[in-house]
Motif scaffolding. Sequence first.
Motif: not given
Length: 180
Positions: A143-149, A136-138, A120-131, A81-82
């Motif tokens: 991994x963030x929760x939907x609230x964090x995203x 997309x890079x290391x 692997x993504x922790x349960x309840x988290x998805x890929x998020x970009x800090x900036x 998807x990314x």
Amino acid sequence: MKLIDRIGHQYGRLTVAGRAPNKSSSDTNARWACKCECGNFVIQYGQDLQRGKVVSCGCWNNEKRVTHGKSRTLIYGVWKSMIDRCENSKSPPYKHYGGRGIKVSDDWHSFENFYLDMGDPPRGKSLDRVDVNGGYSKENCKWSTSTEQMRNTRNNRNIEFSGESMCISGWADRLGVSAN
């Protein structure tokens, strides 16, 4: 139409060993018995060999497919998807990602490298970009929760205080007050 003798010819991993009988009397296409480099024998139509439609007994496709064993997992879907939203201009979210310059790092074009960096993504988290404006890079993903995203979107207005920057709902949570 004149029959092309293909005995001894090589097509990909297949070497034609001899003529094979047609499937039926109405089948007029020449079929050939071929030995694959892996040792298997298969019967293929001459035109499929000539056009490059068939290059092995199937072993080559199997080798291509089995690289990491994760192609049917959640993490592989996240990676695909990314790549899709950043590089496929026909993908609906492309305009919000690749269309505005968000790129995938060269290292992460390999699923194996992406997986080594993120796991692997922790349960309840998805890929998020800090900036949210960065690629997309290391260095820029977590991994963030939907609230964090939701607090890390371009629509949010951040407030900086004492060197820390957060959106209003983030500050409200921190201070234990309502954001409304």
